[in-house]
Design an enzyme around this catalytic site. Structure first.
Site, PDB file in Angstrom:
ATOM      1  N   LYS A  14       9.471  85.325  11.570  1.00 10.97           N
ATOM      2  CA  LYS A  14       9.588  83.893  11.290  1.00 10.97           C
ATOM      3  C   LYS A  14      11.016  83.500  10.925  1.00 10.97           C
ATOM      4  CE  LYS A  14       6.433  83.910   7.971  1.00 10.97           C
ATOM      5  NZ  LYS A  14       6.017  85.335   7.965  1.00 10.97           N
ATOM      6  N   ARG A  89       0.641  79.042   3.130  1.00 13.24           N
ATOM      7  CA  ARG A  89       0.043  80.365   3.142  1.00 13.24           C
ATOM      8  C   ARG A  89      -1.401  80.366   2.657  1.00 13.24           C
ATOM      9  NH1 ARG A  89       5.127  83.330   3.159  1.00 13.24           N
ATOM     10  NH2 ARG A  89       4.891  85.558   3.272  1.00 13.24           N
ATOM     11  N   ARG A 129      13.404  96.944   7.585  1.00 19.04           N
ATOM     12  CA  ARG A 129      14.159  95.868   6.933  1.00 19.04           C
ATOM     13  C   ARG A 129      14.483  96.242   5.494  1.00 19.04           C
ATOM     14  NH1 ARG A 129      11.485  89.959   6.664  1.00 19.04           N
ATOM     15  NH2 ARG A 129      10.502  90.741   4.784  1.00 19.04           N
ATOM     16  N   ARG A 135      15.145  93.864  -0.757  1.00 15.31           N
ATOM     17  CA  ARG A 135      13.945  93.199  -1.278  1.00 15.31           C
ATOM     18  C   ARG A 135      12.981  94.224  -1.854  1.00 15.31           C
ATOM     19  NH1 ARG A 135      11.719  88.683   2.904  1.00 15.31           N
ATOM     20  NH2 ARG A 135       9.826  89.177   1.711  1.00 15.31           N
ATOM     21  N   ARG A 147       0.809  93.098   1.060  1.00 15.64           N
ATOM     22  CA  ARG A 147       1.214  91.784   1.585  1.00 15.64           C
ATOM     23  C   ARG A 147       0.419  91.444   2.845  1.00 15.64           C
ATOM     24  NH1 ARG A 147       7.398  92.644   2.208  1.00 15.64           N
ATOM     25  NH2 ARG A 147       7.430  90.569   3.115  1.00 15.64           N
TER      26      ARG A 147
HETATM   27  O1  C5P Z   1       7.870  84.252   3.247  1.00 15.73           O
HETATM   28  P1  C5P Z   1       8.347  85.534   2.633  1.00 15.73           P
HETATM   29  O2  C5P Z   1       7.749  86.729   3.317  1.00 15.73           O
HETATM   30  O3  C5P Z   1       9.804  85.605   2.495  1.00 15.73           O
HETATM   31  O4  C5P Z   1       7.736  85.535   1.163  1.00 15.73           O
HETATM   32  C1  C5P Z   1       7.992  86.591   0.275  1.00 15.73           C
HETATM   33  C2  C5P Z   1       6.993  86.540  -0.856  1.00 15.73           C
HETATM   34  O5  C5P Z   1       7.074  85.293  -1.539  1.00 15.73           O
HETATM   35  C3  C5P Z   1       5.537  86.649  -0.436  1.00 15.73           C
HETATM   36  O6  C5P Z   1       5.113  87.978  -0.216  1.00 15.73           O
HETATM   37  C4  C5P Z   1       4.847  86.036  -1.646  1.00 15.73           C
HETATM   38  O7  C5P Z   1       4.827  86.934  -2.737  1.00 15.73           O
HETATM   39  C5  C5P Z   1       5.796  84.895  -1.984  1.00 15.73           C
HETATM   40  N1  C5P Z   1       5.381  83.656  -1.330  1.00 15.73           N
HETATM   41  C6  C5P Z   1       4.259  82.980  -1.811  1.00 15.73           C
HETATM   42  N2  C5P Z   1       3.853  81.813  -1.220  1.00 15.73           N
HETATM   43  C7  C5P Z   1       4.503  81.307  -0.174  1.00 15.73           C
HETATM   44  C8  C5P Z   1       5.658  81.970   0.339  1.00 15.73           C
HETATM   45  C9  C5P Z   1       6.064  83.157  -0.266  1.00 15.73           C
HETATM   46  O8  C5P Z   1       3.634  83.439  -2.756  1.00 15.73           O
HETATM   47  N3  C5P Z   1       4.085  80.161   0.399  1.00 15.73           N
HETATM   48 MG    MG Z   2      10.872  85.375   5.966  1.00 17.89          MG
END
Ligand code: C5P
Ligand code: MG
Length: 199
Positions: A14, A89, A129, A135, A147
């Protein structure tokens, strides 16, 4: 104005694809994950709260994320639209997004572009990654697997909601980055054609 939800499990590409889309169509990317990481880096109250969930691979509570996104969307900018990366999400967040976009931009979500990648490859990509991203949530297989589980438990249903609205398009997220971008561009171009016919 074009508003795109860029959807898919963690590691589906994404962020990478959002980058290409914003350049091509002059859009602004809003990545809730990036906003959390910015707050974590600066050790804000929001960052501390988010960290307690993110480090475990769990979702931050809806209202926290929704408020952060709303603040971001209110910032003035002259982009032609938005790409929402990593948001919504949950079903709750999906409904909230529709309302916020209506309220703040007097607009709506046009399309949900969904990147499809199988679980085995997601794990491989995220571990890779993690070698450079710094991270914590990319750093071990257990968190990564959690996740992906969260994605199936809470996020996958977002796709159903956009399907019901006829706004859901799947794109194969495996292959050459530029080729995947071309497929995404073609879907956005279709939207542009539709709106110019209406005007
Ligand atoms: O989108 P990304 O993978 O960068 O998000 C990293 C973390 O941020 C997710 O695994 C989650 O813990 C948190 N997150 C969330 N709700 C969202 C976006 C991200 O809790 N809408
Ligand atoms: Mg991302």
């Amino acid at each position: 104005m074009i508003n795109i939800v860029l959807f898919g499990p963690p590691g589906s590409g994404k962020g990478t694809q959002a980058q290409n889309l914003i350049e091509k169509f002059n859009l602004k990317q809003i990545s809730t994950g990036d906003l959390f990481r910015y707050n974590m880096k600066n050790d804000t109250e929001l960052g501390k709260l988010a960290k307690s969930y993110i480090d475990k691979g769990e979702l931050v509570p809806d209202q926290v994320t929704i408020d952060m996104l709303t603040d971001e969307l209110r910032k003035p900018c002259n982009a032609k639209g938005f790409i929402f990366d990593g948001f919504p999400r949950t079903a709750n967040q999906t409904e909230a997004l529709e309302n916020i976009v209506k309220e703040v931009l007097n607009s709506s979500i046009d399309i949900c572009l969904s990147l499809v990648v199988d679980d085995k490859m997601l794990v491989e990509r995220l571990l890779k990654r993690g070698e450079t991203s710094g991270r914590t949530d990319d750093s071990n297989k257990q968190i990564i697997t959690h996740r992906i589980k969260e994605y199936y438990a809470k996020t996958a249903e977002v796709a159903e909601l956009y399907k019901q609205q006829g706004k859901y398009v799947e794109i194969n997220g495996v292959g050459d980055i530029e080729e995947i971008s071309e497929k995404l561009f073609a879907e956005v171009a279709k939207l542009n054609n539709k709106s110019s016919l209406q005007n």
